[in-house]
Design an enzyme around this catalytic site. Sequence first.
Site, PDB file in Angstrom:
ATOM      1  N   PHE A 149       8.729   0.862  51.841  1.00  0.00           N
ATOM      2  CA  PHE A 149       7.871   1.283  50.730  1.00  0.00           C
ATOM      3  C   PHE A 149       6.539   0.523  50.670  1.00  0.00           C
ATOM      4  O   PHE A 149       5.737   0.743  49.760  1.00  0.00           O
ATOM      5  CB  PHE A 149       8.619   1.141  49.392  1.00  0.00           C
ATOM      6  CG  PHE A 149       9.116  -0.252  49.091  1.00  0.00           C
ATOM      7  CD1 PHE A 149       8.284  -1.187  48.475  1.00  0.00           C
ATOM      8  CD2 PHE A 149      10.411  -0.638  49.421  1.00  0.00           C
ATOM      9  CE1 PHE A 149       8.720  -2.479  48.195  1.00  0.00           C
ATOM     10  CE2 PHE A 149      10.865  -1.928  49.148  1.00  0.00           C
ATOM     11  CZ  PHE A 149      10.009  -2.844  48.534  1.00  0.00           C
ATOM     12  N   ARG A 205      10.079  -1.482  31.202  1.00  0.00           N
ATOM     13  CA  ARG A 205      10.356  -0.467  32.222  1.00  0.00           C
ATOM     14  C   ARG A 205      11.376   0.557  31.720  1.00  0.00           C
ATOM     15  O   ARG A 205      11.272   1.744  32.033  1.00  0.00           O
ATOM     16  CB  ARG A 205      10.818  -1.146  33.507  1.00  0.00           C
ATOM     17  CG  ARG A 205       9.650  -1.787  34.283  1.00  0.00           C
ATOM     18  CD  ARG A 205      10.133  -2.680  35.388  1.00  0.00           C
ATOM     19  NE  ARG A 205       9.072  -3.132  36.283  1.00  0.00           N
ATOM     20  CZ  ARG A 205       9.216  -4.110  37.163  1.00  0.00           C
ATOM     21  NH1 ARG A 205      10.385  -4.744  37.274  1.00  0.00           N
ATOM     22  NH2 ARG A 205       8.209  -4.458  37.944  1.00  0.00           N
ATOM     23  N   HIS A 251       3.916  -5.780  36.638  1.00  0.00           N
ATOM     24  CA  HIS A 251       4.349  -6.804  37.582  1.00  0.00           C
ATOM     25  C   HIS A 251       4.466  -8.130  36.846  1.00  0.00           C
ATOM     26  O   HIS A 251       3.639  -8.433  35.982  1.00  0.00           O
ATOM     27  CB  HIS A 251       3.329  -6.961  38.718  1.00  0.00           C
ATOM     28  CG  HIS A 251       3.557  -8.191  39.547  1.00  0.00           C
ATOM     29  ND1 HIS A 251       4.461  -8.215  40.588  1.00  0.00           N
ATOM     30  CD2 HIS A 251       3.052  -9.453  39.449  1.00  0.00           C
ATOM     31  CE1 HIS A 251       4.483  -9.443  41.103  1.00  0.00           C
ATOM     32  NE2 HIS A 251       3.641 -10.211  40.440  1.00  0.00           N
ATOM     33  N   GLU A 280       0.247 -16.169  43.326  1.00  0.00           N
ATOM     34  CA  GLU A 280      -0.313 -14.908  42.816  1.00  0.00           C
ATOM     35  C   GLU A 280      -1.465 -15.153  41.836  1.00  0.00           C
ATOM     36  O   GLU A 280      -2.456 -14.422  41.851  1.00  0.00           O
ATOM     37  CB  GLU A 280       0.794 -14.095  42.132  1.00  0.00           C
ATOM     38  CG  GLU A 280       1.866 -13.624  43.092  1.00  0.00           C
ATOM     39  CD  GLU A 280       3.064 -12.997  42.394  1.00  0.00           C
ATOM     40  OE1 GLU A 280       4.012 -12.607  43.094  1.00  0.00           O
ATOM     41  OE2 GLU A 280       3.063 -12.895  41.154  1.00  0.00           O
ATOM     42  N   LYS A 328      -0.082  -2.345  35.864  1.00  0.00           N
ATOM     43  CA  LYS A 328      -0.422  -1.616  37.096  1.00  0.00           C
ATOM     44  C   LYS A 328      -1.233  -0.358  36.760  1.00  0.00           C
ATOM     45  O   LYS A 328      -1.340   0.025  35.592  1.00  0.00           O
ATOM     46  CB  LYS A 328       0.879  -1.259  37.832  1.00  0.00           C
ATOM     47  CG  LYS A 328       1.727  -2.472  38.272  1.00  0.00           C
ATOM     48  CD  LYS A 328       2.902  -1.993  39.123  1.00  0.00           C
ATOM     49  CE  LYS A 328       3.918  -3.076  39.400  1.00  0.00           C
ATOM     50  NZ  LYS A 328       5.038  -2.603  40.251  1.00  0.00           N
ATOM     51  N   THR A 381      13.629  -4.002  38.165  1.00  0.00           N
ATOM     52  CA  THR A 381      12.663  -3.297  39.026  1.00  0.00           C
ATOM     53  C   THR A 381      12.812  -1.776  38.919  1.00  0.00           C
ATOM     54  O   THR A 381      11.827  -1.049  38.808  1.00  0.00           O
ATOM     55  CB  THR A 381      12.872  -3.738  40.489  1.00  0.00           C
ATOM     56  OG1 THR A 381      12.829  -5.169  40.538  1.00  0.00           O
ATOM     57  CG2 THR A 381      11.803  -3.170  41.393  1.00  0.00           C
ATOM     58  N   ASN A 404       6.538   1.664  37.997  1.00  0.00           N
ATOM     59  CA  ASN A 404       7.270   0.899  36.979  1.00  0.00           C
ATOM     60  C   ASN A 404       6.369  -0.006  36.129  1.00  0.00           C
ATOM     61  O   ASN A 404       6.830  -0.976  35.523  1.00  0.00           O
ATOM     62  CB  ASN A 404       8.430   0.123  37.622  1.00  0.00           C
ATOM     63  CG  ASN A 404       7.962  -0.880  38.650  1.00  0.00           C
ATOM     64  OD1 ASN A 404       6.753  -1.081  38.831  1.00  0.00           O
ATOM     65  ND2 ASN A 404       8.904  -1.533  39.308  1.00  0.00           N
ATOM     66  N   TYR A 443       1.401  -8.595  47.719  1.00  0.00           N
ATOM     67  CA  TYR A 443       2.745  -8.076  48.007  1.00  0.00           C
ATOM     68  C   TYR A 443       3.231  -8.503  49.401  1.00  0.00           C
ATOM     69  O   TYR A 443       4.078  -7.821  49.989  1.00  0.00           O
ATOM     70  CB  TYR A 443       2.762  -6.559  47.857  1.00  0.00           C
ATOM     71  CG  TYR A 443       2.879  -6.085  46.417  1.00  0.00           C
ATOM     72  CD1 TYR A 443       3.897  -6.552  45.574  1.00  0.00           C
ATOM     73  CD2 TYR A 443       1.988  -5.151  45.885  1.00  0.00           C
ATOM     74  CE1 TYR A 443       4.020  -6.116  44.251  1.00  0.00           C
ATOM     75  CE2 TYR A 443       2.103  -4.709  44.564  1.00  0.00           C
ATOM     76  CZ  TYR A 443       3.117  -5.193  43.763  1.00  0.00           C
ATOM     77  OH  TYR A 443       3.250  -4.759  42.461  1.00  0.00           O
ATOM     78  N   ARG A 492       9.748 -11.719  32.745  1.00  0.00           N
ATOM     79  CA  ARG A 492      10.551 -10.789  33.561  1.00  0.00           C
ATOM     80  C   ARG A 492      11.587 -10.084  32.675  1.00  0.00           C
ATOM     81  O   ARG A 492      11.915  -8.923  32.894  1.00  0.00           O
ATOM     82  CB  ARG A 492      11.264 -11.543  34.689  1.00  0.00           C
ATOM     83  CG  ARG A 492      10.348 -12.229  35.686  1.00  0.00           C
ATOM     84  CD  ARG A 492       9.995 -11.429  36.889  1.00  0.00           C
ATOM     85  NE  ARG A 492      11.130 -11.024  37.701  1.00  0.00           N
ATOM     86  CZ  ARG A 492      10.998 -10.262  38.801  1.00  0.00           C
ATOM     87  NH1 ARG A 492       9.780  -9.843  39.176  1.00  0.00           N
ATOM     88  NH2 ARG A 492      12.040  -9.915  39.499  1.00  0.00           N
TER      89      ARG A 492
HETATM   90  P1  IDP Z   1       9.588  -6.607  40.936  1.00  0.00           P
HETATM   91  O1  IDP Z   1       8.280  -5.884  40.671  1.00  0.00           O
HETATM   92  O2  IDP Z   1      10.623  -6.284  39.900  1.00  0.00           O
HETATM   93  O3  IDP Z   1       9.411  -8.086  41.165  1.00  0.00           O
HETATM   94  P2  IDP Z   1       9.946  -6.368  43.804  1.00  0.00           P
HETATM   95  O4  IDP Z   1      11.277  -6.321  44.498  1.00  0.00           O
HETATM   96  O5  IDP Z   1       9.128  -7.602  43.938  1.00  0.00           O
HETATM   97  O6  IDP Z   1      10.187  -5.972  42.287  1.00  0.00           O
HETATM   98  O7  IDP Z   1       9.097  -5.125  44.369  1.00  0.00           O
HETATM   99  C1  IDP Z   1       7.710  -5.019  44.103  1.00  0.00           C
HETATM  100  C2  IDP Z   1       7.418  -3.596  43.689  1.00  0.00           C
HETATM  101  O8  IDP Z   1       7.661  -2.736  44.792  1.00  0.00           O
HETATM  102  C3  IDP Z   1       8.320  -3.064  42.570  1.00  0.00           C
HETATM  103  O9  IDP Z   1       7.837  -3.359  41.277  1.00  0.00           O
HETATM  104  C4  IDP Z   1       8.328  -1.584  42.850  1.00  0.00           C
HETATM  105  O10 IDP Z   1       7.200  -0.928  42.255  1.00  0.00           O
HETATM  106  C5  IDP Z   1       8.192  -1.521  44.351  1.00  0.00           C
HETATM  107  N1  IDP Z   1       9.512  -1.330  44.975  1.00  0.00           N
HETATM  108  C6  IDP Z   1      10.490  -2.247  45.111  1.00  0.00           C
HETATM  109  N2  IDP Z   1      11.578  -1.738  45.727  1.00  0.00           N
HETATM  110  C7  IDP Z   1      11.246  -0.443  45.993  1.00  0.00           C
HETATM  111  C8  IDP Z   1      11.962   0.632  46.618  1.00  0.00           C
HETATM  112  O11 IDP Z   1      13.118   0.494  47.059  1.00  0.00           O
HETATM  113  N3  IDP Z   1      11.305   1.831  46.708  1.00  0.00           N
HETATM  114  C9  IDP Z   1      10.042   2.017  46.232  1.00  0.00           C
HETATM  115  N4  IDP Z   1       9.341   1.039  45.637  1.00  0.00           N
HETATM  116  C10 IDP Z   1       9.940  -0.179  45.516  1.00  0.00           C
HETATM  117 MG    MG Z   2       8.445  -9.068  42.705  1.00  0.00          MG
END
Ligand code: IDP
Ligand code: MG
Length: 150
Positions: free
Chosen positions: A59, A104, A117, A128, A11, A93, A114, A51, A87
């Site tokens: 968010f 991370r 992706h 994707e 990212k 996450t 973080n 997304y 992963r």
């Molecule tokens: P992932 O990247 O581990 O698959 P996802 O749940 O798919 O996690 O969420 C996508 C991205 O959205 C995350 O990597 C993170 O940067 C952001 N994100 C997810 N949950 C939150 C939150 O509760 N607050 C702020 N950002 C979030």
């Molecule tokens: Mg995800």
Amino acid sequence: MAHETTLILCKPDAVSRGLVGEIVGRFERRGYAIVAMHMMQLDGERARSHYGEHKGKPFFADLVGFITSGPLVALAVEGESAIEGCRQIIGATDPMRAVPGSLRADFAQTIGRNLVHGSDSTESAKRELAIFFKDADFTRGRELERWISG
Ligand code: IDP
Ligand code: MG
């Protein structure tokens, strides 16, 4: 076990912090093959599509704003159980919940920054990968085959 291809994104925070080599190296050292890779900046439309599952969440706007804020590096990574394996390398996450040794946990502080992706299922990976790559980008297999066979 299944031979899989997954989408990895370094990212914009990973690019601006100079961590692309560190991140890509983790996948390579695990033995996965990088079969396509490029640097690009996403527009809002592609970011919202990527997304899409998070549309409507509080968010979502920040997430789209951040992922479009600067260049990112997209990779197609291939290997046995590559989706789950990548992963694992990336970690949970929320960096505070990620296992030490994961990207991370080792390099990030907050959920909104973080670094990486990784697709979370075969369906997500297929969807994707199509957003970031076209068939002609996957040259490595063909090039390798040509090289090996002379
Ligand atoms: P992932 O990247 O581990 O698959 P996802 O749940 O798919 O996690 O969420 C996508 C991205 O959205 C995350 O990597 C993170 O940067 C952001 N994100 C997810 N949950 C939150 C939150 O509760 N607050 C702020 N950002 C979030
Ligand atoms: Mg995800």
